[in-house]
Scaffold this active site. Sequence first.
Site, PDB file in Angstrom:
ATOM      1  N   THR A 126       0.812  -1.219   0.000  1.00 10.45           N
ATOM      2  CA  THR A 126       0.000   0.000   0.000  1.00 10.45           C
ATOM      3  C   THR A 126       0.845   1.269   0.000  1.00 10.45           C
ATOM      4  O   THR A 126       1.804   1.389   0.754  1.00 10.45           O
ATOM      5  CB  THR A 126      -0.926  -0.007   1.242  1.00 10.45           C
ATOM      6  OG1 THR A 126      -1.658  -1.226   1.251  1.00 10.45           O
ATOM      7  CG2 THR A 126      -1.867   1.169   1.259  1.00 10.45           C
ATOM      8  N   ARG A 243      -5.476 -14.244   3.009  1.00 15.34           N
ATOM      9  CA  ARG A 243      -6.895 -14.033   3.355  1.00 15.34           C
ATOM     10  C   ARG A 243      -7.455 -15.173   4.189  1.00 15.34           C
ATOM     11  O   ARG A 243      -8.375 -14.970   4.981  1.00 15.34           O
ATOM     12  CB  ARG A 243      -7.703 -13.872   2.069  1.00 15.34           C
ATOM     13  CG  ARG A 243      -7.544 -12.488   1.527  1.00 15.34           C
ATOM     14  CD  ARG A 243      -8.122 -12.268   0.170  1.00 15.34           C
ATOM     15  NE  ARG A 243      -7.631 -10.970  -0.275  1.00 15.34           N
ATOM     16  CZ  ARG A 243      -7.288 -10.663  -1.505  1.00 15.34           C
ATOM     17  NH1 ARG A 243      -7.412 -11.542  -2.466  1.00 15.34           N
ATOM     18  NH2 ARG A 243      -6.839  -9.451  -1.789  1.00 15.34           N
ATOM     19  N   ARG A 268     -25.021 -11.859  34.915  1.00 15.45           N
ATOM     20  CA  ARG A 268     -25.762 -10.609  35.093  1.00 15.45           C
ATOM     21  C   ARG A 268     -27.245 -10.881  35.346  1.00 15.45           C
ATOM     22  O   ARG A 268     -27.867 -11.692  34.669  1.00 15.45           O
ATOM     23  CB  ARG A 268     -25.603  -9.757  33.815  1.00 15.45           C
ATOM     24  CG  ARG A 268     -26.351  -8.453  33.830  1.00 15.45           C
ATOM     25  CD  ARG A 268     -25.766  -7.468  34.803  1.00 15.45           C
ATOM     26  NE  ARG A 268     -26.460  -6.184  34.754  1.00 15.45           N
ATOM     27  CZ  ARG A 268     -26.277  -5.213  35.618  1.00 15.45           C
ATOM     28  NH1 ARG A 268     -25.427  -5.353  36.611  1.00 15.45           N
ATOM     29  NH2 ARG A 268     -26.944  -4.088  35.504  1.00 15.45           N
ATOM     30  N   ILE A 337     -25.001  -7.271  24.643  1.00 18.16           N
ATOM     31  CA  ILE A 337     -25.294  -8.191  25.754  1.00 18.16           C
ATOM     32  C   ILE A 337     -24.666  -7.669  27.059  1.00 18.16           C
ATOM     33  O   ILE A 337     -25.237  -7.837  28.137  1.00 18.16           O
ATOM     34  CB  ILE A 337     -24.797  -9.617  25.406  1.00 18.16           C
ATOM     35  CG1 ILE A 337     -25.694 -10.213  24.321  1.00 18.16           C
ATOM     36  CG2 ILE A 337     -24.745 -10.520  26.641  1.00 18.16           C
ATOM     37  CD1 ILE A 337     -25.183 -11.513  23.709  1.00 18.16           C
ATOM     38  N   GLY A 339     -24.369  -4.579  27.862  1.00 15.94           N
ATOM     39  CA  GLY A 339     -24.955  -3.296  28.282  1.00 15.94           C
ATOM     40  C   GLY A 339     -23.870  -2.249  28.465  1.00 15.94           C
ATOM     41  O   GLY A 339     -22.878  -2.233  27.732  1.00 15.94           O
ATOM     42  N   GLU A 363      -5.913  -6.559   3.835  1.00 12.30           N
ATOM     43  CA  GLU A 363      -5.745  -7.703   2.911  1.00 12.30           C
ATOM     44  C   GLU A 363      -6.911  -7.770   1.922  1.00 12.30           C
ATOM     45  O   GLU A 363      -7.403  -8.845   1.580  1.00 12.30           O
ATOM     46  CB  GLU A 363      -5.552  -9.020   3.673  1.00 12.30           C
ATOM     47  CG  GLU A 363      -4.275  -8.978   4.508  1.00 12.30           C
ATOM     48  CD  GLU A 363      -3.379 -10.199   4.380  1.00 12.30           C
ATOM     49  OE1 GLU A 363      -3.570 -11.013   3.461  1.00 12.30           O
ATOM     50  OE2 GLU A 363      -2.452 -10.299   5.206  1.00 12.30           O
ATOM     51  N   GLY A 364      -7.361  -6.607   1.455  1.00 12.28           N
ATOM     52  CA  GLY A 364      -8.460  -6.522   0.489  1.00 12.28           C
ATOM     53  C   GLY A 364      -9.766  -6.249   1.194  1.00 12.28           C
ATOM     54  O   GLY A 364     -10.204  -7.026   2.042  1.00 12.28           O
TER      55      GLY A 364
END
Length: 379
Positions: A126, A243, A268, A337, A339, A363-364
């Site tokens: 890149t 990939r 919880r 989940i 919160g 990677e694309g």
Amino acid sequence: MDFSLTDQQKLIRDTVRQFMEAEVRPLVKDLEREEKFPLELLKKIADMGCCGMLMPEEWGGPGLDTVSYVLMIEEVARVYAAMSTALGVTNSAVQMPLLQFGSDAQKRKYLKRLAVGEILGSFCLTDAAAGSDAAGIQATAKPDGDIYRLNGAKTWVTNGSVAGVYIIFAKTNPEAGAKGITAFLVEPTFKGFKIGRHEDKMGQRSSPSVEILMNDCEVPAANRLGEEGLGLKIALTALDGGRIGIAAQAVGLAQGALDESIKYAKQRRAFGKSISEFQAIQWMIADMQTELEAGRGLTYYAAWLKDSGKQMGAAASKAKLYASEMANRVVYKAVQIHGSVGYSRETDVERMYRDARVITIYEGTSEVQRMIIARDLLQ
Ligand SMILES: Cc1cc2nc3c(=O)[nH]c(=O)nc-3n(C[C@H](O)[C@H](O)[C@H](O)COP(=O)(O)OP(=O)(O)OC[C@H]3O[C@@H](n4cnc5c(N)ncnc54)[C@H](O)[C@@H]3O)c2cc1C
């Protein structure tokens, strides 16, 4: 059809899991907060053969298959995504092209040291001007006697501030477009090589992403990787295999988020009950698990295709596309989940939420994966 893992593959998965739980998990929060690269942990995992897993014994690796590699990346990413990124780049994006396209002298000089984790590798495709459009890179390389002079800048280089060798792609023939790109093996001590700015990132903050500056950087002609003009082919071949590892990273990260969510949902309480008794929470967990298994299936299938020597480019893109987008849906639900607790830097799911975001980009991008998949169907 046999979906079972071999005893050796199970042993690799369990050994890496044990290491990640015992030695890595307690350190992750601080490493990420301090943006500290986990060099010591990488040395330890290198001793387990994980820095050059795919390399044959002749070049210093354990010569394992892609499925084993995927299991390792998955287990690392379940606990610490940034560490799996460092491992993915050095194992796959750097060592695979060196193995495939390097000369014996280059392999002796660099591959052995990479495979045992003595040095890490970076992959520099890149530019500021071009990411998805790899043929549009602007870095140049001009022959000058028995060296090439490289000029330009590479951006977002993973492992860029800690690597011992860099595969740098530059244009030797700018008029030839995609066919004018050449790959080079560059050491950080070469004249004209400089590490530039560090990116200030949303997630995976302990994985350095840096700019590499080349100002008449002098690279011996013997360090050209493959023929002149072969660079884009080398890069795209490396990315195809890479990939599968990124898909495994997404699956591992999603598994980590699901594990945390199940644990929290059982602890919880609200309205006098455990929140795991609410159907809304149960459905989220069921969807997370179902999507995760689909992503894992695509990933293992692509790895199996690679190990079987079959065409796997489109399969790797499908795995990367689905698993990376799936991981983002899973971490979203994981925060939901939890919160308000999920929005706190004290929890792992908050970090996972940020860490997952980049997986649809590097990677694309997802759009590039869809282009590859559609091209495969339509040609
Ligand atoms: C944390 C991190 C680590 C990275 N590590 C490395 C590394 O080690 N080595 C390296 O070389 N690079 C690395 N990269 C760069 C990465 O591979 C690129 O960011 C990626 O390829 C996308 O390029 P870009 O950012 O220039 O986006 P662009 O190509 O500018 O794309 C911008 C948007 O346009 C879309 N788009 C572009 N072209 C098309 C098209 N034809 N059709 C439809 N949509 C299109 C893209 O999908 C995206 O949504 C890293 C990036 C990050 C964020």
